[in-house]
Design a protein around this motif. Structure first.
Motif, PDB file in Angstrom:
ATOM      1  N   LEU A 224       0.806  -1.213   0.000  1.00  0.00           N
ATOM      2  CA  LEU A 224       0.000   0.000   0.000  1.00  0.00           C
ATOM      3  C   LEU A 224       0.844   1.270   0.000  1.00  0.00           C
ATOM      4  O   LEU A 224       0.303   2.371  -0.135  1.00  0.00           O
ATOM      5  N   TYR A 259      -6.643  -0.046   7.417  1.00  0.00           N
ATOM      6  CA  TYR A 259      -7.575   0.938   6.861  1.00  0.00           C
ATOM      7  C   TYR A 259      -7.847   2.063   7.864  1.00  0.00           C
ATOM      8  O   TYR A 259      -7.918   3.241   7.498  1.00  0.00           O
ATOM      9  N   THR A 262      -4.798   4.395   8.032  1.00  0.00           N
ATOM     10  CA  THR A 262      -4.643   5.229   6.828  1.00  0.00           C
ATOM     11  C   THR A 262      -5.635   6.389   6.820  1.00  0.00           C
ATOM     12  O   THR A 262      -5.352   7.440   6.243  1.00  0.00           O
ATOM     13  N   ASP A 267      -1.935  10.353   3.982  1.00  0.00           N
ATOM     14  CA  ASP A 267      -2.138   9.608   2.736  1.00  0.00           C
ATOM     15  C   ASP A 267      -3.261   8.590   2.950  1.00  0.00           C
ATOM     16  O   ASP A 267      -3.015   7.429   3.273  1.00  0.00           O
ATOM     17  N   LYS A 268      -4.500   9.036   2.799  1.00  0.00           N
ATOM     18  CA  LYS A 268      -5.640   8.149   3.016  1.00  0.00           C
ATOM     19  C   LYS A 268      -5.769   7.130   1.879  1.00  0.00           C
ATOM     20  O   LYS A 268      -5.501   7.441   0.730  1.00  0.00           O
ATOM     21  N   LYS A 269      -6.188   5.935   2.242  1.00  0.00           N
ATOM     22  CA  LYS A 269      -6.408   4.875   1.268  1.00  0.00           C
ATOM     23  C   LYS A 269      -7.901   4.559   1.181  1.00  0.00           C
ATOM     24  O   LYS A 269      -8.613   4.563   2.193  1.00  0.00           O
ATOM     25  N   GLN A 270      -8.349   4.296  -0.023  1.00  0.00           N
ATOM     26  CA  GLN A 270      -9.736   3.904  -0.220  1.00  0.00           C
ATOM     27  C   GLN A 270      -9.922   2.462   0.239  1.00  0.00           C
ATOM     28  O   GLN A 270      -8.993   1.640   0.217  1.00  0.00           O
ATOM     29  N   GLU A 273      -8.823  -0.109  -2.223  1.00  0.00           N
ATOM     30  CA  GLU A 273      -7.381  -0.384  -2.295  1.00  0.00           C
ATOM     31  C   GLU A 273      -6.974  -1.398  -1.240  1.00  0.00           C
ATOM     32  O   GLU A 273      -6.242  -2.360  -1.520  1.00  0.00           O
TER      33      GLU A 273
END
Length: 314
Positions: A224, A259, A262, A267-270, A273
């Motif tokens: 990630l 999750y 993040t 840097d946020k992740k969907q 992802e």
């Protein structure tokens, strides 16, 4: 050439190693400082009568393999190029060369090659591959795989090896590496191998062998592209989940904590992802997130996020 202390010159002098005689000689006074030394370098030579340009510059034979009956040592008889094929010696060599001798290790060699192929597709370390070879050898000696699916047994050996060396893989990943082999078949093979390897639940608990959420973190965080601080916070949070009554699989717990962290970082992740990297379904991830998010204040380190951020998170 290298320098060594010479007792005759009473100082460090340049010496030369004569590999033909096994002597180490001082270049200043000619004193033999060491005799009959053993050359441990590679043996780049062949015993063929072919011209030097056509010689194969490799060592004589491959390294031995203690898992094989023949230890991997074999002899091949070849006729040099340009030799008279009608001479009596060439005819004798030809007859000897074409005698069919059944290789007792053919099944093992094929299995080891398949293990190497799966390991390469999964990007596994050499130590995992070697341990998987040992597990397969033990299974083959017990004749327990007779009548079963060979590919499933190979995949199961890799699964158990990864688990023992604290670098676990999901059965779904093994299924992909085995060209879409049924996960149920791999699961049955895993149980069978653990049973014959004396990996009962009590022994597993005593030896500390098992899968936990922390074993998956490094690989998932790396895929990630998470920052070092986020990875450190994730590791601390996952360790604290052991104190809570979270009835989720280790992979789901790891994916949920990743999750959650993040969402608190820059840097946020969907969720798509995280689901794609960890292999946890989005629906499962959402349900687990609602459950674990209530413990956010106890899991997330204080140095990583303040209380205001945690309130917005949930």
């Amino acid at each position: 050439m290298e320098e060594t202390y010479c007792s005759d010159c009473r100082r460090f002098t340049a010496v030369i190693s004569d590999h033909s005689s096994g002597d180490t000689i001082c270049l200043e006074c000619g004193l033999v400082l060491e005799a009959y030394f053993i050359d441990d370098t590679s043996e780049w030579r062949t015993f063929s009568d072919e011209p030097a340009a056509e010689k194969d510059p490799h060592r004589v034979g491959e390294k031995s393999n203690p898992l094989l009956t023949t230890v991997g040592l074999t002899t091949l008889i070849s006729i040099p190029k340009g030799a008279d094929q009608y001479s009596s010696s060439s005819k004798s060599l030809g007859r000897i060369r074409h005698v069919h001798v059944q290789d007792p290790d053919k099944v093992l060699k094929d299995a080891f090659n398949a293990i190497r192929g799966m390991s390469d597709r999964l990007g596994l370390a050499e130590t995992i591959k070697d341990l998987a070879n040992e597990i397969y050898k033990k299974t083959d000696d017990a004749k327990s795989g007779k009548g079963g699916n060979k590919d499933a047994t190979i995949a199961a050996c890799l699964y158990v090896a990864c688990e023992k060396l604290k670098n676990p893989r999901r059965i779904r990943e093994l299924s992909w590496a085995a060209n879409g082999l049924s996960e149920k078949k791999i699961g049955r093979a895993i149980k069978h191998i653990k049973r014959i390897s004396n990996d009962s639940e009590d022994e597993t608990r005593d030896e500390g062998v098992g899968v936990n959420a922390g074993d998956f973190l490094r690989r998932f965080c790396s895929h990630l592209g998470m920052s070092n601080q986020a990875v450190k916070a994730t590791q601390e949070a996952v360790k604290k989940t052991a104190e809570l009554d979270i009835r989720r699989s280790p992979v789901t717990v790891a994916a949920t904590v990743i999750y959650m962290i993040t969402q608190l970082s820059g840097d946020k992740k969907q969720i798509q992802e995280v689901s794609a990297v960890t292999g946890v379904a989005e629906v499962t991830l959402k349900k687990s997130y609602k459950e674990i998010c209530s413990y956010a204040s106890r899991l997330v380190p204080a140095w990583f996020a303040n209380q205001d951020a945690l309130k917005k998170l949930c």
